[in-house]
Design an enzyme around this catalytic site. Structure first.
Site, PDB file in Angstrom:
ATOM      1  N   GLY A  46      -1.728 -27.332  -9.636  1.00  0.00           N
ATOM      2  CA  GLY A  46      -2.267 -26.544 -10.732  1.00  0.00           C
ATOM      3  C   GLY A  46      -1.738 -25.124 -10.693  1.00  0.00           C
ATOM      4  O   GLY A  46      -1.404 -24.608  -9.628  1.00  0.00           O
ATOM      5  N   GLN A  51      -2.153 -16.487 -12.287  1.00  0.00           N
ATOM      6  CA  GLN A  51      -1.223 -16.638 -11.165  1.00  0.00           C
ATOM      7  C   GLN A  51       0.213 -16.319 -11.579  1.00  0.00           C
ATOM      8  O   GLN A  51       1.053 -16.080 -10.720  1.00  0.00           O
ATOM      9  CB  GLN A  51      -1.274 -18.054 -10.600  1.00  0.00           C
ATOM     10  CG  GLN A  51      -2.535 -18.330  -9.805  1.00  0.00           C
ATOM     11  CD  GLN A  51      -2.475 -19.697  -9.193  1.00  0.00           C
ATOM     12  OE1 GLN A  51      -2.706 -20.699  -9.860  1.00  0.00           O
ATOM     13  NE2 GLN A  51      -2.140 -19.742  -7.910  1.00  0.00           N
ATOM     14  N   CYS A  89      -3.459 -22.659  -1.694  1.00  0.00           N
ATOM     15  CA  CYS A  89      -3.264 -21.997  -2.978  1.00  0.00           C
ATOM     16  C   CYS A  89      -1.867 -21.394  -3.010  1.00  0.00           C
ATOM     17  O   CYS A  89      -1.415 -20.804  -2.023  1.00  0.00           O
ATOM     18  CB  CYS A  89      -4.318 -20.901  -3.146  1.00  0.00           C
ATOM     19  SG  CYS A  89      -4.209 -19.979  -4.685  1.00  0.00           S
ATOM     20  N   LEU A  90      -1.214 -21.535  -4.136  1.00  0.00           N
ATOM     21  CA  LEU A  90       0.121 -20.954  -4.300  1.00  0.00           C
ATOM     22  C   LEU A  90       0.102 -19.441  -4.124  1.00  0.00           C
ATOM     23  O   LEU A  90       1.097 -18.844  -3.726  1.00  0.00           O
ATOM     24  CB  LEU A  90       0.682 -21.307  -5.678  1.00  0.00           C
ATOM     25  CG  LEU A  90       0.889 -22.790  -5.942  1.00  0.00           C
ATOM     26  CD1 LEU A  90       1.224 -23.019  -7.419  1.00  0.00           C
ATOM     27  CD2 LEU A  90       1.963 -23.364  -5.049  1.00  0.00           C
ATOM     28  N   HIS A 131     -10.741 -25.483  -8.700  1.00  0.00           N
ATOM     29  CA  HIS A 131      -9.879 -24.418  -8.168  1.00  0.00           C
ATOM     30  C   HIS A 131      -9.311 -23.554  -9.298  1.00  0.00           C
ATOM     31  O   HIS A 131      -9.353 -22.322  -9.221  1.00  0.00           O
ATOM     32  CB  HIS A 131      -8.749 -25.063  -7.353  1.00  0.00           C
ATOM     33  CG  HIS A 131      -7.824 -24.107  -6.698  1.00  0.00           C
ATOM     34  ND1 HIS A 131      -7.882 -23.818  -5.350  1.00  0.00           N
ATOM     35  CD2 HIS A 131      -6.784 -23.372  -7.190  1.00  0.00           C
ATOM     36  CE1 HIS A 131      -6.928 -22.950  -5.044  1.00  0.00           C
ATOM     37  NE2 HIS A 131      -6.246 -22.656  -6.143  1.00  0.00           N
ATOM     38  N   GLU A 132      -8.784 -24.194 -10.343  1.00  0.00           N
ATOM     39  CA  GLU A 132      -8.135 -23.427 -11.422  1.00  0.00           C
ATOM     40  C   GLU A 132      -9.154 -22.654 -12.262  1.00  0.00           C
ATOM     41  O   GLU A 132      -8.876 -21.531 -12.678  1.00  0.00           O
ATOM     42  CB  GLU A 132      -7.270 -24.344 -12.284  1.00  0.00           C
ATOM     43  CG  GLU A 132      -6.153 -25.054 -11.537  1.00  0.00           C
ATOM     44  CD  GLU A 132      -5.261 -24.150 -10.696  1.00  0.00           C
ATOM     45  OE1 GLU A 132      -5.014 -22.991 -11.089  1.00  0.00           O
ATOM     46  OE2 GLU A 132      -4.805 -24.607  -9.628  1.00  0.00           O
ATOM     47  N   HIS A 135      -9.921 -19.556 -10.475  1.00  0.00           N
ATOM     48  CA  HIS A 135      -8.890 -18.530 -10.697  1.00  0.00           C
ATOM     49  C   HIS A 135      -9.182 -17.745 -11.979  1.00  0.00           C
ATOM     50  O   HIS A 135      -9.102 -16.520 -11.995  1.00  0.00           O
ATOM     51  CB  HIS A 135      -7.500 -19.161 -10.833  1.00  0.00           C
ATOM     52  CG  HIS A 135      -6.765 -19.294  -9.557  1.00  0.00           C
ATOM     53  ND1 HIS A 135      -6.457 -18.226  -8.747  1.00  0.00           N
ATOM     54  CD2 HIS A 135      -6.247 -20.387  -8.941  1.00  0.00           C
ATOM     55  CE1 HIS A 135      -5.790 -18.650  -7.686  1.00  0.00           C
ATOM     56  NE2 HIS A 135      -5.649 -19.964  -7.778  1.00  0.00           N
TER      57      HIS A 135
END
Length: 163
Positions: A46, A51, A89-90, A131-132, A135
């Site tokens: 995702g 991000q 996480c990226l 998670h997204e 964010h």
């Protein structure tokens, strides 16, 4: 459009609550293309708009064999017994910690044409949805760690080569 650079821990946009997407904005199509291009890379489940430096409520996903996006997503329902699951996480590269997540989740939003989008799933997709949307609410998964793991995470971040 193209794959965009992922913003890393410490960038203020990651802690910002994202604004709703205006479907009349001509730049939204480009944002969706960038989100989709950015999530298609190996190992990515995702990517939230913040991000890639855009403070709008949008994310792309790549889970369970499906790639897609949702605009103005709202996490409307989680259910089941919460469990600790390894999560990364990226925006916090190469670090994984156990996060409590629900095994099932449902997100509702719209597509580029304003048509309703409902994403509902279990396992990885449920984790991605939670998670997204975190964010987009200005939260990193680190914010959900228990005290012991949060302390370890911040020590690991300070020692990370990217920090």
């Amino acid at each position: 459009m193209a794959e965009r650079v992922i913003r890393i821990f410490g960038d203020p946009v990651l802690k910002s609550v994202c604004r709703p997407v205006d479907l009349g904005d001509p730049g939204v199509r480009g944002l969706v293309t960038d989100l989709l291009d950015s999530v298609k890379l190996p190992g990515r489940a995702g990517v939230a708009a913040n991000q890639i430096g855009v403070d709008l409520r949008a994310f792309s996903y790549n889970a369970d064999g499906e790639v897609g996006y949702v605009l103005n997503p709202v996490l409307v329902k989680v259910w089941g017994e919460p469990e600790h699951i390894g999560e990364g996480c990226l925006s916090v590269p190469d670090l994984w910690y156990p996060v409590e997540r629900y095994p099932f989740a449902r997100v509702e939003g719209v597509d580029l044409d304003g048509k309703p989008v409902v994403l509902e799933g279990e396992g990885l997709l449920a984790q991605v949805l939670q998670h997204e949307t975190d964010h987009l609410d200005g939260k990193l998964y680190l914010d959900r760690l228990d005290r012991e793991n949060r302390g370890k995470a911040y020590r690991d971040i300070r020692e990370a080569p990217w920090f």
